[in-house]
Motif scaffolding. Structure first.
Motif, PDB file in Angstrom:
ATOM      1  N   LEU A 198      91.696  14.844  67.854  1.00 27.62           N
ATOM      2  CA  LEU A 198      90.396  15.496  67.683  1.00 27.62           C
ATOM      3  C   LEU A 198      90.253  16.121  66.304  1.00 27.62           C
ATOM      4  N   SER A 199      91.316  16.719  65.793  1.00 26.59           N
ATOM      5  CA  SER A 199      91.223  17.375  64.491  1.00 26.59           C
ATOM      6  C   SER A 199      90.940  16.379  63.374  1.00 26.59           C
ATOM      7  N   LEU A 200      91.374  15.118  63.549  1.00 20.04           N
ATOM      8  CA  LEU A 200      91.118  14.105  62.525  1.00 20.04           C
ATOM      9  C   LEU A 200      89.643  13.733  62.455  1.00 20.04           C
ATOM     10  N   VAL A 201      88.969  13.700  63.593  1.00 22.16           N
ATOM     11  CA  VAL A 201      87.574  13.242  63.631  1.00 22.16           C
ATOM     12  C   VAL A 201      86.587  14.398  63.748  1.00 22.16           C
ATOM     13  N   ALA A 202      87.071  15.628  63.812  1.00 24.65           N
ATOM     14  CA  ALA A 202      86.186  16.773  64.041  1.00 24.65           C
ATOM     15  C   ALA A 202      85.068  16.895  63.011  1.00 24.65           C
ATOM     16  N   PRO A 203      85.341  16.803  61.688  1.00 24.74           N
ATOM     17  CA  PRO A 203      84.222  16.931  60.731  1.00 24.74           C
ATOM     18  C   PRO A 203      83.165  15.843  60.913  1.00 24.74           C
ATOM     19  N   ALA A 204      83.607  14.595  61.128  1.00 25.10           N
ATOM     20  CA  ALA A 204      82.642  13.504  61.309  1.00 25.10           C
ATOM     21  C   ALA A 204      81.828  13.695  62.585  1.00 25.10           C
ATOM     22  N   VAL A 205      82.479  14.161  63.656  1.00 20.56           N
ATOM     23  CA  VAL A 205      81.766  14.397  64.911  1.00 20.56           C
ATOM     24  C   VAL A 205      80.726  15.502  64.737  1.00 20.56           C
ATOM     25  N   MET A 206      81.085  16.559  64.042  1.00 16.80           N
ATOM     26  CA  MET A 206      80.128  17.641  63.812  1.00 16.80           C
ATOM     27  C   MET A 206      78.925  17.146  63.013  1.00 16.80           C
ATOM     28  N   TRP A 207      79.188  16.328  62.006  1.00 15.85           N
ATOM     29  CA  TRP A 207      78.084  15.797  61.211  1.00 15.85           C
ATOM     30  C   TRP A 207      77.197  14.880  62.044  1.00 15.85           C
ATOM     31  N   LEU A 208      77.808  14.039  62.860  1.00 16.65           N
ATOM     32  CA  LEU A 208      77.017  13.161  63.720  1.00 16.65           C
ATOM     33  C   LEU A 208      76.188  13.962  64.721  1.00 16.65           C
ATOM     34  N   ALA A 209      76.769  14.999  65.281  1.00 19.66           N
ATOM     35  CA  ALA A 209      76.050  15.815  66.258  1.00 19.66           C
ATOM     36  C   ALA A 209      74.821  16.469  65.624  1.00 19.66           C
ATOM     37  N   VAL A 210      74.991  17.032  64.440  1.00 19.83           N
ATOM     38  CA  VAL A 210      73.863  17.684  63.764  1.00 19.83           C
ATOM     39  C   VAL A 210      72.814  16.653  63.360  1.00 19.83           C
ATOM     40  N   LEU A 211      73.261  15.501  62.853  1.00 20.59           N
ATOM     41  CA  LEU A 211      72.327  14.461  62.414  1.00 20.59           C
ATOM     42  C   LEU A 211      71.500  13.937  63.586  1.00 20.59           C
ATOM     43  N   LEU A 212      72.156  13.613  64.689  1.00 24.24           N
ATOM     44  CA  LEU A 212      71.434  13.065  65.840  1.00 24.24           C
ATOM     45  C   LEU A 212      70.549  14.108  66.507  1.00 24.24           C
ATOM     46  N   ALA A 213      70.968  15.371  66.480  1.00 29.66           N
ATOM     47  CA  ALA A 213      70.124  16.427  67.045  1.00 29.66           C
ATOM     48  C   ALA A 213      68.833  16.575  66.252  1.00 29.66           C
ATOM     49  N   GLY A 214      68.940  16.503  64.920  1.00 25.45           N
ATOM     50  CA  GLY A 214      67.729  16.550  64.105  1.00 25.45           C
ATOM     51  C   GLY A 214      66.852  15.331  64.298  1.00 25.45           C
ATOM     52  N   LEU A 215      67.480  14.173  64.492  1.00 25.65           N
ATOM     53  CA  LEU A 215      66.725  12.942  64.697  1.00 25.65           C
ATOM     54  C   LEU A 215      65.957  12.974  66.015  1.00 25.65           C
ATOM     55  N   LEU A 216      66.497  13.689  67.000  1.00 28.32           N
ATOM     56  CA  LEU A 216      65.861  13.768  68.311  1.00 28.32           C
ATOM     57  C   LEU A 216      64.480  14.406  68.232  1.00 28.32           C
ATOM     58  N   SER A 217      64.320  15.393  67.371  1.00 26.80           N
ATOM     59  CA  SER A 217      63.040  16.108  67.274  1.00 26.80           C
ATOM     60  C   SER A 217      62.187  15.649  66.102  1.00 26.80           C
ATOM     61  N   GLU A 256      86.050  24.675  67.390  1.00 28.17           N
ATOM     62  CA  GLU A 256      87.192  24.998  68.246  1.00 28.17           C
ATOM     63  C   GLU A 256      87.329  23.998  69.389  1.00 28.17           C
ATOM     64  N   LEU A 257      86.202  23.513  69.898  1.00 30.41           N
ATOM     65  CA  LEU A 257      86.264  22.499  70.962  1.00 30.41           C
ATOM     66  C   LEU A 257      86.896  21.211  70.453  1.00 30.41           C
ATOM     67  N   LEU A 258      86.740  20.944  69.143  1.00 31.58           N
ATOM     68  CA  LEU A 258      87.281  19.722  68.557  1.00 31.58           C
ATOM     69  C   LEU A 258      88.592  19.970  67.806  1.00 31.58           C
ATOM     70  N   HIS A 259      89.129  21.181  67.918  1.00 32.82           N
ATOM     71  CA  HIS A 259      90.367  21.552  67.225  1.00 32.82           C
ATOM     72  C   HIS A 259      90.235  21.344  65.709  1.00 32.82           C
ATOM     73  N   LEU A 260      89.089  21.729  65.185  1.00 30.69           N
ATOM     74  CA  LEU A 260      88.860  21.639  63.744  1.00 30.69           C
ATOM     75  C   LEU A 260      89.816  22.568  63.006  1.00 30.69           C
ATOM     76  N   ARG A 261      90.439  22.028  61.967  1.00 31.66           N
ATOM     77  CA  ARG A 261      91.348  22.855  61.179  1.00 31.66           C
ATOM     78  C   ARG A 261      90.582  23.956  60.472  1.00 31.66           C
ATOM     79  N   HIS A 262      91.154  25.151  60.465  1.00 28.75           N
ATOM     80  CA  HIS A 262      90.446  26.296  59.900  1.00 28.75           C
ATOM     81  C   HIS A 262      90.222  26.155  58.395  1.00 28.75           C
ATOM     82  N   ASP A 263      91.119  25.455  57.703  1.00 34.40           N
ATOM     83  CA  ASP A 263      90.918  25.285  56.270  1.00 34.40           C
ATOM     84  C   ASP A 263      89.797  24.298  55.956  1.00 34.40           C
ATOM     85  N   GLN A 264      89.359  23.506  56.947  1.00 33.12           N
ATOM     86  CA  GLN A 264      88.239  22.587  56.745  1.00 33.12           C
ATOM     87  C   GLN A 264      86.888  23.243  56.961  1.00 33.12           C
ATOM     88  N   LEU A 265      86.877  24.380  57.630  1.00 33.51           N
ATOM     89  CA  LEU A 265      85.608  24.993  58.024  1.00 33.51           C
ATOM     90  C   LEU A 265      84.734  25.386  56.830  1.00 33.51           C
TER      91      LEU A 265
END
Length: 231
Positions: free
Chosen positions: A57-76, A128-137
């Motif tokens: 999860l920590s490897l893909v956490a930044p990409a997942v967060m970006w996808l989540a924000v992008l698709l949420a904006g696309l929804l509206s 935290e749900l995706l175990h994002l590394r704190h230094d990446q935040l």
């Protein structure tokens, strides 16, 4: 003979539009929560699909967060100007004694405040749900703060082009996604560069440059598209 009423200033027009939009948003507050809930659903589904393994999860956490924000904006995105076109407000925008591009910019700002900013604020918790590394935040937050307004600006141009088309939700997505890909690449790439020990400032600077260009050109392009759609 009475003197003509003074023309409203840009601030007065912006304030009136934002107050109106916030009142309508409060009446439809259930719909306003949909992008945030959709982003949360994406994060939870990714966490479940990958089995909850922290290393994976920590490897893909930044990409997942970006996808989540992008698709949420696309929804509206389809509803950005749709309600104003349906009730005739968009014609009043064109006839208003303030620049149409300014009103578009105010609407885009409100769209970003409602859809993207709450997700950015919730990024540490979702991370935290995706175990994002704190230094990446820090880099992730910086990329989201620069990239998400650019997504809203690009989406406004697409929404303006399709404002008079019925049931154009899929079309809006198909037109907007190619424009969103570079923002996604630079946004997630900045976090990946920081993770690899490289300097993430280059992708962030490109996002910043894109945001500046978008702030200048996107409202003008969206205003021109609205005029074409209403003609």
């Amino acid at each position: 003979m009475s003197a003509p009423a003074p023309l409203p200033s840009l601030w007065q027009a912006s304030r009136a539009l934002m107050v109106r939009d916030l009142r309508l948003l409060w009446r439809r507050r259930g719909d306003a929560l949909q992008p945030a809930l959709f982003a949360l659903l994406i994060v939870v589904l990714f966490a479940l699909a990958l089995g909850g393994h922290a290393d994976t999860l920590s490897l893909v956490a930044p990409a997942v967060m970006w996808l989540a924000v992008l698709l949420a904006g696309l929804l509206s995105l389809d509803s950005l100007f749709r309600g104003d076109a349906d009730d005739g407000s968009l014609e009043q925008w064109v006839l208003a004694p303030v620049p149409l591009a300014w009103l578009v910019l105010v609407r885009v700002l409100l769209h970003w405040l409602v859809t993207a900013l709450p997700l950015i604020v919730a990024t540490p918790l979702l991370g935290e749900l995706l175990h994002l590394r704190h230094d990446q935040l820090p880099v992730l937050l910086a990329s989201l703060l620069l990239g998400t307004p650019l997504l809203s600006l690009l989406g406004a141009v697409v929404a303006a082009l399709t404002v008079n088309m019925k049931r154009s939700g899929i079309l809006v997505a198909l037109l907007a996604l190619p424009l969103y890909v570079p923002v996604l690449v630079f946004g997630a790439g900045s976090v990946a560069a920081g993770t690899q020990g490289l300097d993430p400032s280059a992708p962030l600077l490109l996002l910043g440059a894109g945001l500046v260009i978008g702030l200048v050109l996107a409202p003008l392009a969206a205003a021109a598209a609205i005029r074409i759609s209403l003609s």
